[in-house]
Scaffold this active site. Sequence first.
Site, short mmCIF file in Angstrom:
data_model
loop_
_atom_site.label_atom_id
_atom_site.label_comp_id
_atom_site.label_asym_id
_atom_site.label_seq_id
_atom_site.Cartn_x
_atom_site.Cartn_y
_atom_site.Cartn_z
N ASP A 1 4.32 1.15 11.92
CA ASP A 1 3.21 0.14 11.43
C ASP A 1 3.38 -1.17 11.79
OD1 ASP A 1 3.33 1.69 7.98
OD2 ASP A 1 2.58 2.44 10.28
N ILE B 1 7.69 7.13 16.96
CA ILE B 1 7.24 8.56 16.22
C ILE B 1 6.31 9.17 16.01
CG2 ILE B 1 6.59 7.98 13.43
CD1 ILE B 1 9.58 6.92 14.13
N CYS C 1 -5.36 12.61 12.49
CA CYS C 1 -5.65 11.30 12.21
C CYS C 1 -5.69 10.92 13.46
CB CYS C 1 -4.81 10.91 11.10
SG CYS C 1 -3.43 9.95 12.30
N ARG D 1 -0.03 14.58 12.90
CA ARG D 1 0.65 14.26 10.95
C ARG D 1 0.96 15.73 10.48
NH1 ARG D 1 -1.02 9.31 10.12
NH2 ARG D 1 0.62 9.19 8.55
N PRO D 2 1.53 16.15 10.89
CA PRO D 2 1.84 17.85 10.37
C PRO D 2 2.27 17.49 9.29
CG PRO D 2 3.87 17.27 11.94
CD PRO D 2 2.44 16.59 11.88
N ILE D 3 2.67 18.84 8.01
CA ILE D 3 3.75 18.51 6.88
C ILE D 3 4.00 19.25 6.78
CG2 ILE D 3 1.28 17.30 5.37
CD1 ILE D 3 0.48 20.35 4.62
N ASP D 4 4.64 20.27 7.60
CA ASP D 4 5.63 21.08 7.45
C ASP D 4 6.59 20.86 6.77
OD1 ASP D 4 5.53 19.68 10.57
OD2 ASP D 4 7.57 21.28 10.85
N LEU D 5 7.66 20.27 7.61
CA LEU D 5 8.79 19.41 7.06
C LEU D 5 8.52 19.05 5.05
CD1 LEU D 5 9.81 16.64 9.02
CD2 LEU D 5 10.80 18.89 9.26
N LYS E 1 0.76 -1.20 -0.05
CA LYS E 1 0.39 -0.36 0.01
C LYS E 1 0.85 1.13 -0.24
CE LYS E 1 -2.09 1.85 3.84
NZ LYS E 1 -1.52 3.14 4.36
N ASN E 2 1.96 1.29 0.67
CA ASN E 2 2.92 2.37 1.32
C ASN E 2 3.12 2.72 -0.19
OD1 ASN E 2 0.98 2.92 2.96
ND2 ASN E 2 2.51 2.45 4.94
N ARG F 1 -8.56 -0.28 4.29
CA ARG F 1 -7.76 0.31 3.67
C ARG F 1 -6.48 -0.30 3.58
NH1 ARG F 1 -6.80 4.62 7.13
NH2 ARG F 1 -4.90 5.54 5.48
N ARG G 1 -5.15 10.82 3.18
CA ARG G 1 -4.06 11.81 3.66
C ARG G 1 -3.35 11.79 2.57
NH1 ARG G 1 -2.49 13.11 7.82
NH2 ARG G 1 -0.15 12.28 7.59
C1 EPZ Z 1 3.90 6.81 6.59
O1 EPZ Z 1 3.09 8.51 6.87
C2 EPZ Z 1 3.40 5.87 6.12
N1 EPZ Z 1 1.55 6.26 5.61
C3 EPZ Z 1 2.44 5.48 7.16
O2 EPZ Z 1 2.10 4.18 7.67
C4 EPZ Z 1 3.88 5.21 8.61
O3 EPZ Z 1 3.47 5.14 9.76
C5 EPZ Z 1 5.12 6.04 8.41
O4 EPZ Z 1 5.17 7.17 7.13
C6 EPZ Z 1 6.08 6.28 9.21
O5 EPZ Z 1 6.91 4.90 8.42
C7 EPZ Z 1 2.31 6.31 4.15
O6 EPZ Z 1 3.18 5.45 3.60
C8 EPZ Z 1 0.91 6.20 3.19
P1 EPZ Z 1 5.91 10.52 8.45
P2 EPZ Z 1 3.67 10.00 6.72
O7 EPZ Z 1 5.83 11.56 7.24
O8 EPZ Z 1 5.40 10.10 5.71
C9 EPZ Z 1 6.43 14.04 11.85
C10 EPZ Z 1 0.13 2.94 7.07
O9 EPZ Z 1 -0.43 2.07 9.07
N2 EPZ Z 1 6.34 14.71 10.47
O10 EPZ Z 1 7.83 9.59 8.71
O11 EPZ Z 1 2.79 10.80 7.26
C11 EPZ Z 1 5.51 13.03 12.06
O12 EPZ Z 1 4.29 13.56 13.03
C12 EPZ Z 1 0.64 4.62 7.80
O13 EPZ Z 1 0.03 2.37 6.85
C13 EPZ Z 1 6.28 16.32 10.79
O14 EPZ Z 1 6.58 16.92 12.11
O15 EPZ Z 1 4.69 9.29 7.82
C14 EPZ Z 1 5.80 11.94 13.16
O16 EPZ Z 1 5.55 11.76 14.28
C15 EPZ Z 1 0.49 5.13 9.22
N3 EPZ Z 1 6.56 17.00 9.71
C16 EPZ Z 1 7.09 11.89 11.86
O17 EPZ Z 1 7.33 12.32 11.48
C17 EPZ Z 1 6.09 16.59 8.84
O18 EPZ Z 1 6.08 17.32 7.63
C18 EPZ Z 1 6.66 10.36 11.12
O19 EPZ Z 1 5.80 10.91 9.89
C19 EPZ Z 1 5.84 15.63 8.34
C20 EPZ Z 1 6.15 14.59 9.36
#
Ligand code: EPZ
Length: 427
Positions: A313, A335, A123, A128-132, A22-23, A405, A99
């Site tokens: 995960d 995480i 969620c 789940r911010p997107i600042d990065l 999926k991912n 999902r 998302r």
């Molecule tokens: C991906 O989510 C996966 N989703 C998630 O899988 C997975 O848990 C996660 O990576 C970690 O491995 C998909 O690939 C669709 P991150 P993502 O950005 O990209 C923080 C599942 O169950 N962060 O690596 O959203 C964030 O809050 C799902 O299949 C910021 O602070 O995860 C978290 O604490 C759930 N700012 C950490 O980083 C940002 O701009 C890791 O998040 C982005 C993230």
Amino acid sequence: MDQIVIRGGQRLKGRIPISGAKNAALTLLPCALLTDEPLTLRNLPRLADVDGFGHLLNQLGCSTTIEGSRPEDFGRVMTARATTLTSTVAPYDIVRKMRASILVLGPLLARAGEATVSLPGGCAIGNRPIDLHLKALEAFGAEIELASGYVKAVAPGGRLAGGKFTFPVVSVGATENAVMAAVLAKGTCVLENAAREPEIVDLCNCLVAMGAHIEGIGTETLTIEGVDRLHGATYRVMADRIEAGSYACAAVITQGDVELVGAKASEMEATLAALREAGATIEDTKGGIRVAMSGRAQPVTLSTAPYPGFATDMQAQFMAMATLGTGASLFTETIFENRYMHVPELARMGCDIQVKGRTAVVRGVDHLIGAPVMATDLRASMSLIIAGLAAQGQTEVNRVYHLDRGYERLEEKLQAVGADIERISAG
Ligand code: EPZ
């Protein structure tokens, strides 16, 4: 809403086909926006989120055609083609339901020089911010504006310049968006402390097949030399290492013996090491990985971490497995801030779990008792299935749309290895 009913106590024995990831699929699909030529993806899993992403691509002017499936794949073949984009807007009503829609931001910015994407919001597992995502794109020259719940990104002159960004925190999605934005930049983009998940390797390999220039694939430093255009390609989606790990936990808790067909041990070493620590026998087979268990699981101490560490995960599924183990297991979720939603539901089945902040202590009990339980998020719902497979009596898992999902044909796959499980459709 559908319900899944399990009558526990059956040992799982046999072969479980592992679907496309999926991912990986959710970051490969937006690559179709980067070229006017067709991108054909093989082994695409039949999942709600994949269908949802296909609808989003259609909204942007990208056609998507399902072309059956190849005998050697478990998933479908889809060809996506964005000959011309008819929109660069990902609307709130789509993004709020899925998302991963945020992953069109980078490709739209690269292809069209602009993108307007609804902020995804939080969620169940965290805010789940997107600042990065945004900081990385700005480092490559994008101008970002936040207004009325939307991100508006523009590449001055229609094309990103290039640049360098070091992630303060490892982020899978932000790395994916940044890489997809960088491949068509005028100059070179460098990402440091990038995520290294196998799904990112899949993304980079697909982009290279489309003509991108990426160095450092699989490492924490990615160097992307922008090209003027990308061409179409045919690419096979990797096997889902989280689905495989989930079924491995089911095999262990039921003291069964299953082959995870299509799984690749090299992509799930931390999971396999933890399963061995719990006492499972793990063997590479010609077509996948064999997981066998006799007796109760030994205690484990696990802390989630970015790849190659133990995957967040996999935390809920492993915790379910530990509930019938011997001794006390210790989990630390580093995480996400709220990824223990499965604990109160597992407790309804007789599990002994104490949560304190980011840490959970699981004390093994002699038996679990089946009960009606509620799914809250994707991986939490799988932990309830895993517990139900070993519980005495009947477990009804509600809100199984969460499961749909991320787990393709779950009840069929489990029935085929002896589970007493069925889906009750609510009509
Ligand atoms: C991906 O989510 C996966 N989703 C998630 O899988 C997975 O848990 C996660 O990576 C970690 O491995 C998909 O690939 C669709 P991150 P993502 O950005 O990209 C923080 C599942 O169950 N962060 O690596 O959203 C964030 O809050 C799902 O299949 C910021 O602070 O995860 C978290 O604490 C759930 N700012 C950490 O980083 C940002 O701009 C890791 O998040 C982005 C993230």
